[in-house]
Design a protein around this motif. Structure first.
Motif, mmCIF file in Angstrom:
data_model
loop_
_atom_site.group_PDB
_atom_site.id
_atom_site.type_symbol
_atom_site.label_atom_id
_atom_site.label_comp_id
_atom_site.label_asym_id
_atom_site.label_seq_id
_atom_site.Cartn_x
_atom_site.Cartn_y
_atom_site.Cartn_z
ATOM 1 N N GLU A 1 -0.926 1.890 7.472
ATOM 2 C CA GLU A 1 -1.013 2.618 6.203
ATOM 3 C C GLU A 1 -1.207 4.115 6.452
ATOM 4 O O GLU A 1 -0.567 4.956 5.818
ATOM 5 C CB GLU A 1 -2.175 2.085 5.362
ATOM 6 C CG GLU A 1 -1.969 0.686 4.822
ATOM 7 C CD GLU A 1 -0.937 0.622 3.718
ATOM 8 O OE1 GLU A 1 -0.283 1.643 3.418
ATOM 9 O OE2 GLU A 1 -0.757 -0.462 3.156
ATOM 10 N N ALA A 2 -2.104 4.441 7.391
ATOM 11 C CA ALA A 2 -2.351 5.856 7.704
ATOM 12 C C ALA A 2 -1.101 6.505 8.292
ATOM 13 O O ALA A 2 -0.779 7.664 7.991
ATOM 14 C CB ALA A 2 -3.518 5.966 8.685
ATOM 15 N N VAL B 1 2.054 2.252 -3.486
ATOM 16 C CA VAL B 1 1.025 2.919 -4.289
ATOM 17 C C VAL B 1 0.852 4.372 -3.845
ATOM 18 O O VAL B 1 0.866 5.300 -4.668
ATOM 19 C CB VAL B 1 -0.316 2.165 -4.179
ATOM 20 C CG1 VAL B 1 -1.409 2.913 -4.938
ATOM 21 C CG2 VAL B 1 -0.168 0.739 -4.716
ATOM 22 N N LEU B 2 0.701 4.579 -2.535
ATOM 23 C CA LEU B 2 0.455 5.922 -2.017
ATOM 24 C C LEU B 2 1.631 6.854 -2.276
ATOM 25 O O LEU B 2 1.457 8.017 -2.664
ATOM 26 C CB LEU B 2 0.164 5.852 -0.514
ATOM 27 C CG LEU B 2 -1.171 5.200 -0.127
ATOM 28 C CD1 LEU B 2 -1.247 4.995 1.381
ATOM 29 C CD2 LEU B 2 -2.340 6.044 -0.603
ATOM 30 N N ARG B 3 2.843 6.340 -2.073
ATOM 31 C CA ARG B 3 4.019 7.204 -2.266
ATOM 32 C C ARG B 3 4.230 7.542 -3.732
ATOM 33 O O ARG B 3 4.737 8.614 -4.054
ATOM 34 C CB ARG B 3 5.255 6.539 -1.664
ATOM 35 C CG ARG B 3 5.191 6.505 -0.143
ATOM 36 C CD ARG B 3 6.485 6.071 0.474
ATOM 37 N NE ARG B 3 6.362 6.027 1.927
ATOM 38 C CZ ARG B 3 7.294 6.445 2.754
ATOM 39 N NH1 ARG B 3 8.413 6.947 2.279
ATOM 40 N NH2 ARG B 3 7.126 6.364 4.056
ATOM 41 N N SER B 4 3.872 6.622 -4.617
ATOM 42 C CA SER B 4 3.967 6.927 -6.047
ATOM 43 C C SER B 4 3.080 8.121 -6.381
ATOM 44 O O SER B 4 3.492 9.036 -7.100
ATOM 45 C CB SER B 4 3.541 5.706 -6.875
ATOM 46 O OG SER B 4 4.435 4.626 -6.684
ATOM 47 N N VAL B 5 1.866 8.113 -5.845
ATOM 48 C CA VAL B 5 0.939 9.224 -6.071
ATOM 49 C C VAL B 5 1.518 10.523 -5.512
ATOM 50 O O VAL B 5 1.525 11.569 -6.179
ATOM 51 C CB VAL B 5 -0.431 8.928 -5.425
ATOM 52 C CG1 VAL B 5 -1.340 10.154 -5.527
ATOM 53 C CG2 VAL B 5 -1.084 7.722 -6.088
ATOM 54 N N PHE B 6 2.050 10.468 -4.280
ATOM 55 C CA PHE B 6 2.620 11.662 -3.640
ATOM 56 C C PHE B 6 3.787 12.220 -4.443
ATOM 57 O O PHE B 6 3.922 13.434 -4.611
ATOM 58 C CB PHE B 6 3.097 11.326 -2.224
ATOM 59 C CG PHE B 6 1.990 11.147 -1.229
ATOM 60 C CD1 PHE B 6 0.686 11.482 -1.543
ATOM 61 C CD2 PHE B 6 2.249 10.643 0.032
ATOM 62 C CE1 PHE B 6 -0.338 11.316 -0.633
ATOM 63 C CE2 PHE B 6 1.236 10.469 0.961
ATOM 64 C CZ PHE B 6 -0.061 10.810 0.621
ATOM 65 N N GLY C 1 0.816 -1.212 0.000
ATOM 66 C CA GLY C 1 0.000 0.000 0.000
ATOM 67 C C GLY C 1 0.845 1.255 0.000
ATOM 68 O O GLY C 1 0.511 2.248 -0.667
ATOM 69 N N ALA C 2 1.975 1.221 0.736
ATOM 70 C CA ALA C 2 2.865 2.381 0.800
ATOM 71 C C ALA C 2 3.460 2.697 -0.571
ATOM 72 O O ALA C 2 3.631 3.873 -0.928
ATOM 73 C CB ALA C 2 3.981 2.123 1.811
ATOM 74 N N ASP D 1 1.983 5.617 7.652
ATOM 75 C CA ASP D 1 2.968 5.783 6.589
ATOM 76 C C ASP D 1 2.700 7.041 5.786
ATOM 77 O O ASP D 1 3.636 7.696 5.306
ATOM 78 C CB ASP D 1 2.972 4.566 5.663
ATOM 79 C CG ASP D 1 4.039 4.671 4.592
ATOM 80 O OD1 ASP D 1 5.234 4.518 4.929
ATOM 81 O OD2 ASP D 1 3.697 4.948 3.425
ATOM 82 N N VAL D 2 1.424 7.392 5.622
ATOM 83 C CA VAL D 2 1.084 8.638 4.925
ATOM 84 C C VAL D 2 1.693 9.825 5.670
ATOM 85 O O VAL D 2 2.274 10.736 5.066
ATOM 86 C CB VAL D 2 -0.447 8.797 4.804
ATOM 87 C CG1 VAL D 2 -0.799 10.197 4.278
ATOM 88 C CG2 VAL D 2 -1.022 7.733 3.883
#
Length: 333
Positions: free
Chosen positions: A212-213, A122-127, A119-120, A215-216
């Motif tokens: 996950e939260a 995916v989220l970091r790619s977006v960031f 999940g990290a 890591d954001v």
């Protein structure tokens, strides 16, 4: 440091993501024994060594094959990897606390961390893509990143080790329990169970959700820090990804080398302040313009700290911190 977005073609980005998913599959299948098991210190250290070696081989590939400024890009990649890896080590202690609070057995932590890292990614790619586009269009945003990093680094010196969060009052935990029914009982490695006609989340899934939260929140610190050494989204992304790919193994290796991290937060504070100031000095034109608008003549000099000097500073701080931690631990024994 170049201001251009990555010159790599689209197929290179696709190939990188395919490589990442292959490595995740290998990690899941080859390093995970049949059935659930507790990852021991030796296995964790071996896995950590493998991930570091893979990251260094990728860095060598950048040095040999990157189409422009390959030497500089390789240095930027290594600096970004070191920054992200060092910040991640501090974050792992938070994961320890989370697993303890939710009562997750050690043999199930492996799977939670796998999906957490997935999940990290995916989220970091977006960031990172959003951050790169923002910096490309509004370069002055880097000055805000720099101020935030200096503030975050200073906060690390003020934080006390005995300050522990009460996760029962955590807004994320409370919000999730209002949104979705949760069972109080663990059910092995299951994230959800069905009772009657409705599905219930298990504490294992709540732990994954909070990780996950969390890591954001960590990414808010680490991604701007990597932008201090490179503005190439491919370099920022790959250094981030390779640093967090080995987090699962590094988490289980912590128990074996915990004594080396006693003063880690102070070293991380110094590194964050350094990269923040470095970013601000590179944005001196905007700072001086802002000062002029406020009726002040600041004359902040424009300074570009070469990547090799940044690398040397980060290496020195990390080794000094770990050395001091080891000496302190040995003296106590």
């Amino acid at each position: 440091m170049t201001n251009d977005l990555s010159v790599l073609p689209l197929w290179a980005w696709g190939a990188f993501y395919i490589l990442v998913f292959i490595m995740l599959f290998i990690d899941l299948r080859m390093f995970e024994k049949k059935g659930q098991h507790e990852v021991g210190a030796k296995e964790a250290l071996r896995m950590t060594g493998v991930w570091i070696a893979v990251a260094m081989v990728f860095g060598l590939g950048i040095y040999l094959f990157y189409p422009v400024d390959s030497h500089e890009k390789a240095m930027e990649y290594l600096a970004g990897y070191l920054i992200e890896k060092s910040l991640s080590m501090d974050n792992l202690f938070v994961f320890l606390m989370l697993f303890s609070f939710f009562g997750v057995e050690r043999k199930y932590q492996h799977e939670v961390l796998f999906w957490g890292i997935f999940g990290a990614l995916v989220l970091r790619s977006v960031f990172i893509f959003a951050g790169a586009a923002m910096v490309e269009r509004f370069e002055w945003v880097l000055g805000l990143f720099g101020l935030f990093l200096v503030y975050t680094g200073a906060k690390m010196f003020a934080h006390k080790d005995n300050q522990e969060a009460d996760l029962s009052k955590n807004i994320i935990v409370r919000w999730f329990k209002k949104l979705f029914p949760v069972t109080d009982q663990h059910h092995g490695d299951k994230f959800f169970i069905k009772q009657g006609s409705r599905w219930l989340a298990t504490p294992l899934f709540v732990a994954l959700f909070v990780i996950e939260a969390t890591d954001v929140a960590f990414a808010v610190d680490s991604i701007p820090a990597v932008f201090s050494v490179s503005r190439d989204p491919f370099i920022v992304l790959t250094s981030n990804v390779f640093a967090i790919l080995g987090l699962r193994a590094l988490y289980f290796a912590l128990a074996a080398v915990a004594s080396l991290f006693t003063y880690l937060k102070y070293g991380l504070g110094v590194i964050l302040i350094f990269v923040g100031v470095k970013m601000l000095l590179a944005m001196s034109e905007y700072i001086n313009q802002l000062g002029a608008l406020c009726g002040m003549q600041l004359n902040v000099p424009h300074v570009e700290v070469p990547t090799p000097w940044s690398l040397l500073f980060i290496f020195t701080v990390l080794f000094a911190t770990m050395g001091l931690s080891y000496l302190t631990s040995a003296k106590k024994k």
